[in-house]
Write a protein that holds these residues in place. Structure first.
Motif, PDB file in Angstrom:
ATOM      1  N   LEU A  44      37.647  24.875  37.679  1.00 51.74           N
ATOM      2  CA  LEU A  44      36.812  26.128  37.681  1.00 51.74           C
ATOM      3  C   LEU A  44      37.276  27.171  36.999  1.00 51.74           C
ATOM      4  N   ALA A  45      38.743  27.524  37.084  1.00 49.65           N
ATOM      5  CA  ALA A  45      39.308  28.551  36.312  1.00 49.65           C
ATOM      6  C   ALA A  45      39.087  28.260  34.658  1.00 49.65           C
ATOM      7  N   ARG A  50      36.133  29.999  29.971  1.00 45.24           N
ATOM      8  CA  ARG A  50      35.242  29.664  28.883  1.00 45.24           C
ATOM      9  C   ARG A  50      33.935  30.494  29.143  1.00 45.24           C
ATOM     10  N   PHE A  51      33.510  30.312  29.908  1.00 43.85           N
ATOM     11  CA  PHE A  51      31.931  30.836  30.372  1.00 43.85           C
ATOM     12  C   PHE A  51      31.914  32.552  30.181  1.00 43.85           C
ATOM     13  N   ILE A  52      33.213  33.354  30.547  1.00 49.93           N
ATOM     14  CA  ILE A  52      32.877  34.761  30.294  1.00 49.93           C
ATOM     15  C   ILE A  52      33.060  35.018  28.993  1.00 49.93           C
ATOM     16  N   ASN A  53      33.968  34.350  28.535  1.00 51.48           N
ATOM     17  CA  ASN A  53      34.535  34.778  26.989  1.00 51.48           C
ATOM     18  C   ASN A  53      33.365  34.295  26.139  1.00 51.48           C
ATOM     19  N   GLY A  54      32.863  33.184  26.078  1.00 49.65           N
ATOM     20  CA  GLY A  54      31.912  32.500  25.276  1.00 49.65           C
ATOM     21  C   GLY A  54      30.485  33.283  25.522  1.00 49.65           C
ATOM     22  N   PHE A  55      29.983  33.849  26.722  1.00 54.06           N
ATOM     23  CA  PHE A  55      28.987  34.571  26.870  1.00 54.06           C
ATOM     24  C   PHE A  55      29.116  35.865  26.108  1.00 54.06           C
ATOM     25  N   LYS A  56      30.299  36.566  26.396  1.00 52.11           N
ATOM     26  CA  LYS A  56      30.399  37.988  25.674  1.00 52.11           C
ATOM     27  C   LYS A  56      30.428  37.917  24.288  1.00 52.11           C
ATOM     28  N   ARG A  57      30.900  36.770  23.672  1.00 51.75           N
ATOM     29  CA  ARG A  57      31.021  36.418  22.270  1.00 51.75           C
ATOM     30  C   ARG A  57      29.779  36.384  21.752  1.00 51.75           C
ATOM     31  N   LEU A  58      28.715  35.564  22.328  1.00 53.79           N
ATOM     32  CA  LEU A  58      27.516  35.229  21.885  1.00 53.79           C
ATOM     33  C   LEU A  58      26.608  36.489  22.167  1.00 53.79           C
ATOM     34  N   ALA A  59      26.702  36.962  23.280  1.00 52.05           N
ATOM     35  CA  ALA A  59      25.899  38.296  23.415  1.00 52.05           C
ATOM     36  C   ALA A  59      24.467  38.003  23.304  1.00 52.05           C
ATOM     37  N   PRO A  60      23.782  37.351  24.285  1.00 48.71           N
ATOM     38  CA  PRO A  60      22.428  36.831  23.878  1.00 48.71           C
ATOM     39  C   PRO A  60      21.341  37.884  24.319  1.00 48.71           C
ATOM     40  N   GLY A 107      45.129  33.491  38.811  1.00 50.76           N
ATOM     41  CA  GLY A 107      45.689  34.457  39.724  1.00 50.76           C
ATOM     42  C   GLY A 107      44.961  35.189  40.492  1.00 50.76           C
ATOM     43  N   LYS A 108      43.647  35.140  40.514  1.00 47.93           N
ATOM     44  CA  LYS A 108      42.769  36.133  41.168  1.00 47.93           C
ATOM     45  C   LYS A 108      41.899  35.415  42.027  1.00 47.93           C
ATOM     46  N   MET A 109      41.675  34.087  41.834  1.00 49.20           N
ATOM     47  CA  MET A 109      40.794  33.209  42.543  1.00 49.20           C
ATOM     48  C   MET A 109      41.418  33.105  43.987  1.00 49.20           C
ATOM     49  N   ARG A 110      40.239  33.145  44.948  1.00 46.31           N
ATOM     50  CA  ARG A 110      40.856  32.702  46.293  1.00 46.31           C
ATOM     51  C   ARG A 110      39.559  31.939  46.878  1.00 46.31           C
ATOM     52  N   ASP A 111      40.063  31.157  47.959  1.00 46.47           N
ATOM     53  CA  ASP A 111      38.957  30.289  48.509  1.00 46.47           C
ATOM     54  C   ASP A 111      38.242  31.245  49.079  1.00 46.47           C
ATOM     55  N   GLY A 112      36.877  30.842  49.348  1.00 43.42           N
ATOM     56  CA  GLY A 112      35.628  31.494  49.903  1.00 43.42           C
ATOM     57  C   GLY A 112      34.741  30.570  50.557  1.00 43.42           C
ATOM     58  N   HIS A 113      33.530  30.844  50.463  1.00 48.03           N
ATOM     59  CA  HIS A 113      32.686  29.824  51.183  1.00 48.03           C
ATOM     60  C   HIS A 113      31.464  29.603  50.421  1.00 48.03           C
ATOM     61  N   VAL A 114      30.894  28.489  50.589  1.00 48.16           N
ATOM     62  CA  VAL A 114      29.659  28.181  49.630  1.00 48.16           C
ATOM     63  C   VAL A 114      28.266  28.930  50.334  1.00 48.16           C
ATOM     64  N   HIS A 115      27.512  29.546  49.396  1.00 42.38           N
ATOM     65  CA  HIS A 115      26.619  30.211  49.621  1.00 42.38           C
ATOM     66  C   HIS A 115      25.401  29.552  49.673  1.00 42.38           C
ATOM     67  N   THR A 116      24.584  29.541  50.564  1.00 39.60           N
ATOM     68  CA  THR A 116      23.178  28.659  50.462  1.00 39.60           C
ATOM     69  C   THR A 116      22.032  29.691  50.686  1.00 39.60           C
TER      70      THR A 116
END
Length: 120
Positions: A44-45, A50-60, A107-116
């Motif tokens: 996930l990390a 990859r998602f946040i960096n790629g999305f910002k770089r492509l700036a759709p 370093g900032k990711m914590r366990d959460g719960h699944v949102h449905t």
């Protein structure tokens, strides 16, 4: 593993900017696909970075790409039962900064719960 769709990112953009943004569909689709990994998609990390960096770089979108990428990252992690423990200043830095690393997310990711859709 749960993923965001192009439609999810369109909704996030509309919610953030309060207006429809001009965008190139192929670029938006490519930006959304950054959350996927080849082979075993279980990091996930790494996928989030990859998602946040790629999305910002492509700036759709015409406006709001950094914030959309950040909210998309949060949504991607929460869809997979994780949360981020960030201060507002850290969140602003991730939105405006050059790149976010896998290590920063870990370093900032914590366990959460699944949102449905039923809130369970």
């Amino acid at each position: 593993m749960h993923y965001l769709t192009v439609q999810d990112m369109l909704a996030i953009s509309l919610e953030i900017t309060k207006e429809r943004q001009r965008f190139d569909y192929a670029t938006l689709e490519e930006a959304v696909f950054y959350q996927y990994a080849s082979g075993d998609s279980t990091d996930l990390a790494a996928q989030g970075a990859r998602f946040i960096n790629g999305f910002k770089r492509l700036a759709p979108f015409a406006e709001g790409n950094g914030t959309c990428a950040f909210v998309g990252l949060v949504a991607f992690l929460e869809a997979n039962a994780k949360t981020l423990d960030l201060t507002p200043d850290e969140a602003r830095a991730w939105i405006a900064g050059e790149s976010v690393t896998k290590g920063q997310i870990e370093g900032k990711m914590r366990d959460g719960h699944v949102h449905t859709k039923y809130g369970v």
